[in-house]
Design a protein around this motif. Structure first.
Motif, mmCIF file in Angstrom:
data_model
loop_
_atom_site.group_PDB
_atom_site.id
_atom_site.type_symbol
_atom_site.label_atom_id
_atom_site.label_comp_id
_atom_site.label_asym_id
_atom_site.label_seq_id
_atom_site.Cartn_x
_atom_site.Cartn_y
_atom_site.Cartn_z
ATOM 1 N N UNK A 50 1.657 -1.074 0.128
ATOM 2 C CA UNK A 50 -0.165 0.149 0.221
ATOM 3 C C UNK A 50 0.897 1.269 0.038
ATOM 4 N N UNK A 51 2.129 1.195 0.388
ATOM 5 C CA UNK A 51 2.481 2.385 0.234
ATOM 6 C C UNK A 51 3.228 2.673 -1.171
ATOM 7 N N UNK A 76 2.483 -4.684 4.413
ATOM 8 C CA UNK A 76 1.848 -3.566 5.972
ATOM 9 C C UNK A 76 3.063 -2.872 6.826
ATOM 10 N N UNK A 77 2.814 -1.803 6.765
ATOM 11 C CA UNK A 77 3.637 -1.042 7.248
ATOM 12 C C UNK A 77 2.702 -1.162 9.020
ATOM 13 N N UNK A 87 -5.250 -2.038 7.349
ATOM 14 C CA UNK A 87 -4.240 -2.149 6.098
ATOM 15 C C UNK A 87 -5.073 -3.330 4.911
ATOM 16 N N UNK A 88 -5.086 -4.787 5.816
ATOM 17 C CA UNK A 88 -5.009 -5.895 4.926
ATOM 18 C C UNK A 88 -6.568 -5.756 4.599
ATOM 19 N N UNK A 105 4.868 -8.962 7.006
ATOM 20 C CA UNK A 105 5.088 -7.209 8.079
ATOM 21 C C UNK A 105 6.890 -6.548 6.864
ATOM 22 N N UNK A 106 5.999 -5.596 6.730
ATOM 23 C CA UNK A 106 7.013 -4.643 5.722
ATOM 24 C C UNK A 106 7.896 -3.807 6.464
ATOM 25 N N UNK A 107 9.216 -3.859 5.865
ATOM 26 C CA UNK A 107 10.424 -2.821 6.667
ATOM 27 C C UNK A 107 9.711 -2.971 8.287
#
Length: 299
Positions: A50-51, A76-77, A87-88, A105-107
């Motif tokens: 999403x980013x 997702x962050x 966010x999902x 799990x993002x970043x």
């Protein structure tokens, strides 16, 4: 295009993953053509977030047409239970799909983030306790909204190793690896240990920053950079082929393509023509890069 087992997920991933952030820089017809081109080349693993601007929206039309051909990774962050659930559902809506094959799990780069994700807390924090994003991921998997759970990070290798040990539900991990990093000593560059641990645990491994040459000069304004990447990339066919061959020869499952759409055709060609790199050439590359700057790790 060659495929490799994505850990123990049961999926055979193409050795190139399409980094769909590239779609954000294209109009919809161009985005549609790029998706068709990478599918025609044999790419079956796509990665979105999403980013990444409007990448989810621009992927959606062709995703609907080719859903059975695409192993879809999203991220997702959000670190909290309700944040991750929210966010999902937003990503599912924007992608116009009812499930995501790999949710990550993002970043994740800090230990406090890891504590929040796993729902770990001290007695002093009990009043504000949140179950954490991991609980949301597990419920989403039980409900059939996601198929597998992964993690991405371009930060401290020790944080990634700790996350692998603390989250037994992980099935994949995405992290940096290139010959410049491999040439450097020091714990902040030790992504080799992440690869070793991931393989020991049976995780699929996705190699980001494979095409990163060096950081952008600090005095170069963002709007003057020749590419839409957060690092200066290698950008000739020979250089890109060398980067891809090196990373895949370390045993990585798949390499996400660089974010700029102008680099994608060269990267796709390199993946289609992949040949293993011998040990002598790998050592020469590390020797040549030993004193080079690396754009990773990054907080």
């Amino acid at each position: 295009m060659e495929t490799r087992p994505l850990g123990e997920t049961g999926h055979e991933s193409s050795i190139l993953t399409f980094g769909t952030i590239a779609l954000d820089f294209l109009d919809q017809p161009e985005a549609n053509r790029m998706v068709e081109d990478v599918l025609d080349a044999g790419v079956n693993h796509f990665d979105v977030a999403p980013t990444y601007g409007d990448a989810e929206l621009k992927l959606a039309p062709k995703l609907a047409e080719h859903r059975d051909e695409i192993f879809l990774g999203c991220k997702t962050q959000e670190r909290t239970y309700y944040g991750a659930w929210g966010e999902l559902h937003r990503s599912l809506d924007r992608l116009d799909t009812d499930y995501i094959d790999l949710y990550q799990f993002h970043a994740l780069t800090r230990y406090d983030e890891l504590d929040t994700v796993t729902g770990d807390y001290t007695p002093e924090m009990a009043q504000d306790h949140d179950e954490g994003a991991l609980a949301a991921f597990k419920e989403a998997k039980e409900e059939g909204l996601i198929g597998h759970i992964g993690l991405t990070s371009h930060g401290d290798p020790s944080v990634i190793r700790t996350a692998i040990k603390r989250i037994p539900e992980l099935e994949t991990v995405m992290f940096p690896l290139n010959y410049t990093l491999d040439a450097k000593e020091g714990p902040e560059y030790d992504y080799r240990s992440v690869l070793d641990l991931a393989r020991e645990r049976g995780l699929g491994t996705l190699c980001i920053k494979a095409f990163a040459e060096e950081p952008w000069p600090e005095d170069l304004p963002r709007d003057e950079r020749p590419y839409e990447t957060w690092y200066r990339p290698y950008d000739t066919p020979d250089e890109i082929e060398t980067c891809l061959r090196y990373a895949l020869s370390q045993g990585m499952t798949s390499i996400p393509s660089a974010g700029d759409p102008r680099l994608a055709p060269m990267i796709v060609d390199a993946a289609r023509n992949f040949e293993e790199m011998d040990a002598a050439e790998q050592e020469r590359l590390r020797d040549d890069a030993r004193d080079a700057d690396s754009p990773v790790p990054s907080p």
